[in-house]
Design a protein around this motif. Structure first.
Motif, short mmCIF file in Angstrom:
data_model
loop_
_atom_site.label_atom_id
_atom_site.label_comp_id
_atom_site.label_asym_id
_atom_site.label_seq_id
_atom_site.Cartn_x
_atom_site.Cartn_y
_atom_site.Cartn_z
N GLY C 405 0.83 -1.21 0.00
CA GLY C 405 0.00 0.00 0.00
C GLY C 405 0.86 1.26 0.00
O GLY C 405 0.58 2.23 -0.71
N LEU C 406 1.90 1.21 0.79
CA LEU C 406 2.78 2.38 0.86
C LEU C 406 3.38 2.68 -0.51
O LEU C 406 3.46 3.84 -0.93
CB LEU C 406 3.89 2.09 1.88
N HIS C 407 3.79 1.63 -1.23
CA HIS C 407 4.35 1.85 -2.56
C HIS C 407 3.28 2.35 -3.53
O HIS C 407 3.52 3.23 -4.35
CB HIS C 407 4.97 0.55 -3.09
N TYR C 408 2.10 1.74 -3.43
CA TYR C 408 1.03 2.08 -4.37
C TYR C 408 0.62 3.55 -4.23
O TYR C 408 0.44 4.27 -5.21
CB TYR C 408 -0.14 1.15 -4.11
N TRP C 409 0.46 4.01 -2.98
CA TRP C 409 0.00 5.37 -2.78
C TRP C 409 1.14 6.36 -2.58
O TRP C 409 0.89 7.54 -2.37
CB TRP C 409 -0.99 5.43 -1.60
N TRP C 410 2.38 5.85 -2.63
CA TRP C 410 3.51 6.76 -2.43
C TRP C 410 3.47 7.94 -3.40
O TRP C 410 3.65 9.11 -2.98
CB TRP C 410 4.82 5.98 -2.58
N PRO C 411 3.24 7.71 -4.71
CA PRO C 411 3.16 8.86 -5.62
C PRO C 411 2.05 9.84 -5.23
O PRO C 411 2.19 11.04 -5.42
CB PRO C 411 2.88 8.24 -6.98
N LYS C 412 0.96 9.30 -4.68
CA LYS C 412 -0.12 10.21 -4.26
C LYS C 412 0.31 11.01 -3.03
O LYS C 412 0.07 12.21 -2.93
CB LYS C 412 -1.37 9.36 -3.94
#
Ligand code: HEA
Ligand code: HEA
Ligand code: CUA
Ligand code: CU
Lengths: 224, 313, 540, 96
Positions: C405-412
């Motif tokens: 999750g951290l990687h997925y939403w990191w750009p956000k």
């Protein structure tokens, strides 16, 4: 900050927080929040009720005998005091909803006064328990030797349950003081009465806890 | 490197094969589902990998038949496991009547065993092979736990009450005995051994042990020393109830209710006489909590158990 | 690929005010999420450092590295730190805080001040517990079993208990905030069955926080009363029942394991949908499975007490119910797998973590069935089999999901992308390190090696050495993301609003989002994961 | 604006609560055996229900509020019921 209501300038703080669409949504949210919090409280006291039920089931005689040493008159008076304070609280909510500021202040003061009386009586009872060595711990002493060990469990629960209840009362008095200030300075209006309603929910909840504590702690096996 | 490194525990009791069978079934089940899920996700991840940057997956809503299937099938499987596990557990919690009784007292951080013959041991338990053994256990301080991996049995040892386990060793040898409930500083040092012997060897061992007298006779001594006999006498005129023939009987209690007299009941009668009062008596018996040790309690219990109806006068 | 260079939006929550004060007094859920991220990361590494010492000690059978008392404090603080201060708050307070308002199109959580307060409460609770570590440590195990904790332990039980008690309120307030927000703050048109599954699972977890935490709080009060005032409520010598403590403790602490897994499952649903570009197979079943787990999860606590002296019949009831709670989890696993069928599956790092989660959670969950089977649990309870079971779920499951999750939403969150190669290497190392650490523990457990043992019989050494070796690989694995994520904050490629081409309200606003989340209040007319109709117009 | 409960309702409920208190105390001195506890708890439940419904306005509130009230009591029920599934069956013998 969006603040569309007309008399906004008079208030020390804007009634509508920026992230809500309107006052109705804000009120709904706050009310639901308090109810969810009360659900938490039910389970908080629920743990104590579970412990109480287990030990009362195990040691009925000791619980009866220990219960006899509580002052039933003071307990009953305190129940009446608390119920009356619930009435004045309900009336305070009514006054807030109808915008009667003087009445609101009056009923809040009455509620707080009754709450203080309750705590005062509780203090008298605690003092008596200390004097009788009924406080669990090394100096504990119970008249009926054979029941002493298990009576101590009763008193442990008695102090934890009434103590936590009293703590909730103290917090309630704090909230009421805060509400009194808001009632006084005009933050509370007919449109923005929900703080009073929500504080009221809390106060009534504390009353309900006592409604159960009273028979469970004071009224065991009185006929015997 | 692997020699001397076991991958599976020895099976040394009648219970062990039953537990192991369930275990292997579950290992198989786990392997099956893990491999099924694992290979499916890897296969899909490869087979349906994204081929163009803006490609979109197929639109599939889901189907009730599939959902019901993969709800009901696991449900049926787990219900099977439940019944299986429960039946093993029932067998574990029901000691055979002819089991050899051994009392166990745990304390920080050692195990004390008392055989009925009066032989006592510390951190070692000698038992004969092929004979069910029942351990009646209590603790002097905090919760401990008797665990013999080779027998697949384990139970917490709780202060203030008795718990029990039983096992029937099927092969001789020495087996680890662990304390499996965390009990403080030297929890990992609260270990011992169960030594399973041929029956005749065991008899010889018992005979060679320096028994100070059987548990019941030690109890009889205590019973006199603590002056229990001032109130409990074999005649009905005593201040307390007659204890002869009490064990196993159902007694009526003051204030209604009944209780079956077992080890736990006698224990409670001595340490907390006020809790359950026999009908027709006043709660005048003093508590002996802190006066009698857990070992002493066991001796008293064995003594009371040994009092037969025939001993009444 | 867009032809013009992508720039960070001129105004976003990160540049809306600078300086310590603008952070420490913020009411913005996104900033509070980052405050939590910082706190939780610190606690994770503290707890992880304790694990390193545990594994070092267990590399040899003799208790030679640290004393027995120290060892007992190590595993206790390891469990306490990682359970109460990392895994329970982890996903909800970091990702949930950041995403719940974004996903439902709200400007903030319902009670922003309470949200900030809960962070402070959390930090104060953590400080108290750390204070306990410094002043003598805690040696009761994370389970605080009485009468050891009340009568016998000489360590700092009361400060630690107070720390956990305080932290409980932070958890309650977070749950309360989520429940009210999800009920009252959804964007117009966003009906319950259009909500992302992340929201459903956070809603379910919040129910547990609100209904379970108070019971452990009051239990801690009773323990403290026993210890400080010698009340004796759990002291068998004074008529108390130590087993009652276990009932009250597990009434919370079993459901608490679902506080740890439900939000993780929510993350996985989002990841699987986004990286398969496909709606979740059986959306409603997955949604209700979350609620089912939350409710059934409250009915099974006695499975921690099969050998603890509860009645045989209660054990059977709890065993039966424990099997039931496995079913909704199974439903979820099957639905995620089915979702992948005919998806458009990318191999980006978050998806690797999601695949890792599904596999490891399956193993961890299925070994839970061993424990729910009473007759078998008798043998494996309180051995390393249990340790392996819960690390498979908590480390192999929840932490995998958290990292995914951290990687997925990191750009956000940051507006920038991390280094994909480093991320993939990290994910693979973590996966292998993890299995090497914890798989041998299943074997050790069935062999009979008890948990919480500072020294052990020599025949168990080989498996223990393997486990310790795995732990060092795992430790390195966890450091890798720290490095490249920090690096990306400054040097990472700037991404647009929707770098993954995913759907969901959070991807319709800028990265990073503005303080008020959306330039224009969104109105929802589509279902969750509505790929074919929505993906047009996204910058891919 | 939400429903405003007339004052008369409050007074009525107040009277009922006071009466309930008096009855509980009185009943405590009558020997009903095991039923004393049942009576006392029944009265307490009735009193609490009155407070919840009227003083706390649940009677006039949304379904959601009902759900929260019901839910919290239900969860308390879980706690008590499953705890007692242990305590009430501890003395049972395992059959066989
Ligand atoms: C996030 C944490 C987490 C989660 C989600 C779980 C999930 C489960 N746990 Fe676990 N558990 C712990 C954390 C967790 N546990 C911890 C920390 C302890 C030890 C505490 C301590 O003592 O310190 C523990 C201990 C523990 C015990 C007590 C053991 C003992 O002390 O003796 C038991 C016993 O029943 C148990 C059972 C289960 C079950 C049945 C599930 C189920 O929910 C699992 C469901 C999942 C699946 C079943 C997998 C997916 C399914 C499929 C792929 C399909 C096939 C399915 C079927 C055929 C059914 N757990
Ligand atoms: C959320 C939960 C969580 C997490 C993430 C972990 C993570 C890990 N756990 Fe833990 N564990 C528990 C929860 C958790 N654990 C609980 C609840 C218990 C029971 C406690 C009890 O019995 O009371 C337990 C018990 C437990 C035991 C059993 C102890 C015993 O019974 O005697 C072991 C033994 O191997 C272990 C190992 C590990 C390892 C190797 C990791 C690894 O995944 C950790 C990896 C992380 C790192 C390695 C940190 C990386 C940082 C660095 C490398 C920094 C540099 C470090 C130094 C300078 C030292 N854990
Ligand atoms: Cu005794 Cu552990
Ligand atoms: Cu559990």
């Amino acid at each position: 900050m969006s603040d569309t209501t007309a008399e906004a300038g008079r208030r020390p703080r804007p009634a509508l927080a920026h992230h809500f669409d309107d006052l109705a949504q804000q009120k709904d949210a706050a009310t639901l929040g308090m109810w969810v919090f009360l659900a938490t409280e039910v389970l908080f006291f629920g743990g104590l009720f579970a412990a109480y039920s287990v030990y009362r089931g195990w040691y009925p005689e000791a619980f009866g005998a220990a219960s006899h040493s509580l002052d039933i008159t003071l307990g009953a008076v305190n129940t009446a005091v608390l119920i009356t304070s619930s009435l004045t609280m309900a009336l305070a909510v009514h006054a807030a909803e109808t915008g009667e500021r003087r009445l609101l202040v009056l009923f809040l003061v009455a509620t707080m006064a009754l709450g203080a009386v309750f705590l005062g009586i509780k203090a008298v009872e605690y003092a008596a328990k200390f004097a009788e060595h009924h406080v669990p711990g090394p100096s504990f002493h119970f008249e009926e030797e054979a029941l002493s060990r298990n009576a101590q469990i009763f008193f442990s629960l008695y102090f934890v349950m009434t103590g936590l209840h009293a703590l909730h009362m103290v917090i309630g008095l704090g909230i009421m003081t805060w509400m009194l200030v808001w009632a006084w300075n005009g933050t509370i209006t007919k449109e923005y009465a929900s703080p009073i309603e929500i504080s009221g929910l809390y106060w009534h909840f504390v009353d309900i806890v006592w409604i159960f504590l009273f028979p469970l702690l004071y009224l065991i096996g009185r006929h015997a | 490197m692997w020699s001397g490194t076991p991958l599976f525990p020895v099976s040394a009791s009648t219970m062990a094969p039953r537990v192991d069978a369930l275990y292997f079934f579950l290992v198989g089940l786990t392997a099956f589902f893990s491999l099924l899920i694992g290979s499916l996700i890897v296969y899909y991840a490869v087979r349906f990998r994204r081929r163009a940057p803006d490609a979109i997956g197929a639109r599939i809503e889901g189907g009730a038949v599939l959902e019901i299937t993969w709800t009901v099938v696991p449900l049926v499987i787990v219900m099977g496991i439940f019944v299986w596990g429960a039946s093993v557990f029932f067998a574990m919690s029901r000691p055979p009547d002819d089991a050899l009784n051994v009392y166990v007292v745990g304390k920080q951080w050692m195990w004390k065993f008392q055989h009925l013959s009066g032989v006592r041991e510390i951190n070692e338990l000698h038992v004969p092979v092929g004979r069910p053994v029942k351990l009646v256990m209590t603790s002097e301080d905090v919760i401990h736990d008797v665990f013999v991996p080779g027998f697949r049995v384990k139970a917490d040892v709780i202060p203030g009450r008795y718990t029990q386990i039983w096992f029937e060793p099927t092969r001789t040898g020495r087996y680890h005995l662990f304390c499996a409930e965390y009990c403080g500083t030297r929890h990992s040092g609260m270990v011992g051994e169960v030594i399973v012997m041929e029956p005749d060897e065991f008899q010889a061992w018992v005979a060679g042990g320096r028994a100070e007298g059987s548990l019941a006779s030690e109890g009889a001594k205590l019973f006199r020393d603590l002056a229990c006999n001032t109130c409990h006498r074999p005649v009905a005129q005593g201040r307390g109830p007659v204890l002869e023939g009490l064990f196993g009987r159902t007694v009526t209690l003051e204030g209604g209710g009944t209780a079956v007299v077992d080890e736990a009941y006698i224990r409670e009668a001595i340490v907390d006489p006020g809790a359950r009062v026999a009908q027709g008596f006043r709660p005048v018996m003093p508590t002996y909590q802190g006066i009698v040790t857990e070992d002493g309690l066991l001796q008293l219990i064995e003594y009371v158990k040994s009092l037969r109806d025939e001993d009444r006068r | 690929m867009p032809s013009h260079p992508v720039l960070l939006p001129p105004r976003h929550y990160l540049n809306d005010g600078f300086g310590v004060k603008s952070w420490l007094l913020t009411r913005d859920h996104k900033r509070i999420a980052l405050l939590y991220l910082a706190a939780v990361t610190v606690f994770f590494f503290i707890g992880g450092a304790f694990a390193v010492l545990i594994r070092l000690e267990l590399a040899t059978p003799a208790g030679d590295l640290v004393t027995d008392d120290t060892y007992n404090k190590l595993f206790t603080m390891h469990g306490v730190m990682l359970v109460f201060f990392f895994l329970i708050p982890g996903i909800p307070a970091v990702l949930g805080n950041f995403l719940v308002p974004l996903m439902i199109g709200a400007k903030d959580l319902a009670f922003p001040k309470i949200n900030l307060a809960s962070w402070y409460i959390f930090v104060i609770g953590g400080t108290f517990t750390m204070y306990a570590v410094v002043t003598g440590g805690l040696d009761t195990g994370w389970t605080f079993y009485t009468p050891f904790s009340t009568m016998s332990s000489t360590s700092a039980v009361v400060p630690a208990a107070i720390g956990i008690f305080i932290t409980g309120f932070s958890s309650i307030l977070t749950g309360l905030n989520f429940i009210v927000t999800i009920h009252r703050m959804r964007a117009p048109g966003l009906t319950w069955f259009r909500l992302p599954l992340f929201i459903w699972s956070h809603y379910a977890a919040s129910l547990i926080m609100v209904l379970g935490t108070p019971v452990v709080a009051v239990t801690i009060v009773l323990v403290a009363a026993d210890r400080i005032f010698s009340f004796g409520i759990f002291d068998p010598n004074r008529g108390g029942d130590p087993v009652l403590f276990q009932h009250l403790f597990w009434f919370y602490s079993h459901p608490a394991v679902y506080i740890m897994i439900l939000p993780a499952m929510g993350v996985i649903s989002e990841l699987v949908a986004a990286f398969c570009r496909k709606q979740i197979f059986g959306y409603t079943f997955v949604a209700f499975a979350s609620l089912g787990i939350a409710v059934l999860g409250f009915l099974v606590w006695g499975h921690h007490m099969f050998v603890a002296g509860q009645s045989v019949y209660a054990a059977l009831i709890f065993s039966f119910l424990s099997f039931l709670v496995a079913i909704p989890s199974a439903v979820k696993v099957f639905n995620w797998t089915a979702t992948m069928y005919k998806g458009s599956i990318s191999w980006d790092t978050p998806m690797l973590y999601a695949i890792g989660f599904i596999g490891l959670f399956t193993v961890g969950g299925l070994t839970g069935l061993f424990l729910a089977a009473v007759g078998l649990d008798v043998h494996v309870t309180d051995t390393y089999f249990i340790v392996a079971h819960f690390h498979y779920i908590m480390v192999g499951g929840t932490i995998m999901a958290y990292l995914g999750g951290l990687h997925y939403w990191w750009p956000k969150i940051s507006g920038r992308m991390y280094n994909e190669l480093a991320a993939k290497v990290g994910a693979v190392i973590i996966f292998f390190g993890f299995n090497l650490t914890f798989f041998p523990q299943f074997i050790l457990g069935y062999l009979g090696m008890p948990r919480r043992y500072h020294a052990y019989p020599p025949e168990f050494q080989v498996l223990n050495v393997l486990s310790s070796a795995g732990a060092s690989i795992l430790g390195v694995g966890y450091l890798i993301p720290m490095v490249y994520l920090a690096w990306s904050l400054r040097y990472g490629k700037i991404v647009g609003a929707n770098p993954w081409g995913a759907v969901g309200l959070e991807w319709t606003t800028t990265s990073p989002p503005p303080t008020e989340n959306f330039a224009e209040a969104p109105v929802v007319t589509w279902d969750a994961y509505d790929y074919p109709t929505q993906v047009e117009g996204h910058v891919v | 604006m939400s429903h405003i409960v007339p004052k008369s309702v409050y007074y009525l409920i107040f009277a009922a609560l006071m009466a309930g208190t008096a009855v509980t105390v009185a009943m405590a001195f009558v020997d009903l055996g095991a039923f004393n506890a049942v009576v006392a708890l029944t009265i307490a439940v009735v009193k609490a229900t009155l407070v919840v419904l009227f003083f706390m306005h649940v009677r006039y509130s949304s379904r959601l509020t009902w759900a929260v009230v019901f839910g919290s009591v239900f969860w308390l029920g879980i706690l008590l019921a499953l705890t007692f599934s242990d305590y009430l069956t501890r003395s049972w013998r395992t059959f066989g």
